[in-house]
Design an enzyme around this catalytic site. Structure first.
Site, PDB file in Angstrom:
ATOM      1  N   HIS A 124       0.833  -1.212   0.000  1.00  0.00           N
ATOM      2  CA  HIS A 124       0.000   0.000   0.000  1.00  0.00           C
ATOM      3  C   HIS A 124       0.865   1.258   0.000  1.00  0.00           C
ATOM      4  O   HIS A 124       0.542   2.239  -0.677  1.00  0.00           O
ATOM      5  CB  HIS A 124      -0.941   0.007   1.210  1.00  0.00           C
ATOM      6  CG  HIS A 124      -1.842  -1.190   1.272  1.00  0.00           C
ATOM      7  ND1 HIS A 124      -2.569  -1.506   2.389  1.00  0.00           N
ATOM      8  CD2 HIS A 124      -2.114  -2.160   0.355  1.00  0.00           C
ATOM      9  CE1 HIS A 124      -3.259  -2.618   2.165  1.00  0.00           C
ATOM     10  NE2 HIS A 124      -2.987  -3.027   0.940  1.00  0.00           N
ATOM     11  N   HIS A 152      -9.142  -2.379  -4.877  1.00  0.00           N
ATOM     12  CA  HIS A 152      -8.050  -2.666  -3.957  1.00  0.00           C
ATOM     13  C   HIS A 152      -7.035  -3.618  -4.589  1.00  0.00           C
ATOM     14  O   HIS A 152      -5.827  -3.478  -4.354  1.00  0.00           O
ATOM     15  CB  HIS A 152      -8.544  -3.261  -2.641  1.00  0.00           C
ATOM     16  CG  HIS A 152      -7.419  -3.408  -1.661  1.00  0.00           C
ATOM     17  ND1 HIS A 152      -6.914  -2.344  -0.950  1.00  0.00           N
ATOM     18  CD2 HIS A 152      -6.626  -4.468  -1.358  1.00  0.00           C
ATOM     19  CE1 HIS A 152      -5.887  -2.746  -0.227  1.00  0.00           C
ATOM     20  NE2 HIS A 152      -5.684  -4.029  -0.466  1.00  0.00           N
ATOM     21  N   ASP A 195      -3.060  -3.000  -4.893  1.00  0.00           N
ATOM     22  CA  ASP A 195      -2.009  -3.975  -4.614  1.00  0.00           C
ATOM     23  C   ASP A 195      -1.076  -4.145  -5.809  1.00  0.00           C
ATOM     24  O   ASP A 195       0.149  -4.207  -5.660  1.00  0.00           O
ATOM     25  CB  ASP A 195      -2.626  -5.333  -4.258  1.00  0.00           C
ATOM     26  CG  ASP A 195      -3.121  -5.400  -2.823  1.00  0.00           C
ATOM     27  OD1 ASP A 195      -2.779  -4.522  -2.018  1.00  0.00           O
ATOM     28  OD2 ASP A 195      -3.853  -6.360  -2.511  1.00  0.00           O
ATOM     29  N   HIS A 242      -0.375 -11.024  -5.262  1.00  0.00           N
ATOM     30  CA  HIS A 242       1.012 -10.604  -5.098  1.00  0.00           C
ATOM     31  C   HIS A 242       1.985 -11.524  -5.831  1.00  0.00           C
ATOM     32  O   HIS A 242       2.929 -11.063  -6.474  1.00  0.00           O
ATOM     33  CB  HIS A 242       1.374 -10.556  -3.607  1.00  0.00           C
ATOM     34  CG  HIS A 242       0.560  -9.573  -2.831  1.00  0.00           C
ATOM     35  ND1 HIS A 242       0.489  -8.237  -3.163  1.00  0.00           N
ATOM     36  CD2 HIS A 242      -0.231  -9.725  -1.734  1.00  0.00           C
ATOM     37  CE1 HIS A 242      -0.297  -7.610  -2.306  1.00  0.00           C
ATOM     38  NE2 HIS A 242      -0.745  -8.494  -1.424  1.00  0.00           N
TER      39      HIS A 242
END
Length: 315
Positions: A84, A242, A246, A269
């Site tokens: 973030h 969101h 990321d 990720h």
């Protein structure tokens, strides 16, 4: 036609500080943001007693991508949940920054990027007298894992197209797609919060994760497949936004801003890091460019420049 891009590198004008808890560790941590010279990049300084360990914010330093993006050794010294903060650095166009941190995880704050934006607004952003270099994608690069995939494609700008698909009817299939600049980041992405499922909490706690998670810093989906946070969603597709936040944070670990389109389906990720490594390891897939001298306010014409062997994007 050229690109509307910032010609010169930036840093913060003054020091700023944030404090909060780590979403996984549950421990309080303080972070200081300090100005840095041109070509420093984004560098973390982890204080451990009297020692200071340096971590460069590069994909080559990524040690784990299970529930967050972690720099360093998961079994040793590391800094977790950097995504973030790094998304904010990317979104606001900050090239050089020293980040002093006294714990092993960046604070989660409210689960979005808003507190980081406020800290950088307080510090101010300064333009330096050294040209910014960009990684320009010149051919498609793609990675796949089961039904998930991620790819970079050539594009005349910086764009994200992120699609997610969850069985939970609270999320379902959502997409967020947009070119990225500081105004769009602030308005359309920065307020989107991290999210999770109540049914996973006990398993995560038993594994030593999510010890600092709460309704104050996470969107939580209950056993009845409803968002249980008072006030509900900040955006109709907050979950996809969101995931875009990321992805921005993970791709900020390239070592330079990129010109191209990043697309993903059911990513995360691990997939983001894998796509970035694939791009940077194929030197025919990108070139390093900077703007020519131009009149103020005119669109930029990009020219290829030499690629130093010491550059952070060489992996």
């Amino acid at each position: 036609m050229g690109l509307l891009l910032h010609d010169y590198q930036t840093t913060v004008k003054s020091r700023a500080t944030l404090a909060g808890i780590g979403v996984h560790s549950g421990k309080t941590v303080t972070v200081h943001f300090l100005p840095a010279d041109a070509d420093t990049g984004i560098v973390f300084h982890l204080s451990n007693g009297g020692d200071v360990r340096e971590f460069r914010a590069l994909v080559a330093e990524v040690g784990a991508t299970d529930l967050c993006t972690m720099l360093g050794d998961p079994a040793g010294e590391h800094i977790g949940t950097v995504e973030h903060l790094m998304a904010t650095v990317f979104g606001l166009g900050i090239d050089n920054l020293i980040i002093e941190i006294d714990g092993s995880e960046v604070p989660i704050l409210d689960g979005s990027a808003m507190a980081f934006i406020e800290a950088f607004d307080q510090a101010g952003i300064e333009t330096l007298a050294v040209k910014r270099r960009y990684i320009r994608v010149v051919k498609p690069v793609r990675v796949e894992a089961g039904a998930s995939w991620a790819e970079f494609r050539p594009y005349d700008g910086t764009r994200f197209e992120v699609e997610i698909d969850f069985e939970s009817p609270a999320i379902g299939r959502q997409q967020f797609a947009s070119d990225i600049n500081p105004d769009i980041f602030r308005r359309d992405i920065a307020r989107a919060r991290t999210f999770g499922f109540m049914k996973d909490v006990e398993r995560l706690w038993a594994a030593g994760y999510a010890l600092g998670s709460s309704l104050e810093n996470s969107l939580v989906i209950g056993d009845d497949n409803r968002v249980i946070n008072v006030g509900g969603l900040r955006y109709p597709n907050e979950f996809a936004r969101h995931k875009t936040l990321d992805a921005m944070g993970d791709l900020a670990l390239a070592g330079a801003r990129f010109i191209g389109c990043f697309r993903s389906y059911r990513g995360g990720h691990r997939m983001n890091a894998s796509a970035l490594r694939r791009l940077l390891s194929d030197h025919t897939a990108f070139e390093i460019v900077e703007t020519r001298r131009r009149e103020r306010g005119r669109v930029a014409e990009m020219i290829a420049v030499s690629r130093p062997v010491y550059a952070p994007w060489v992996i």
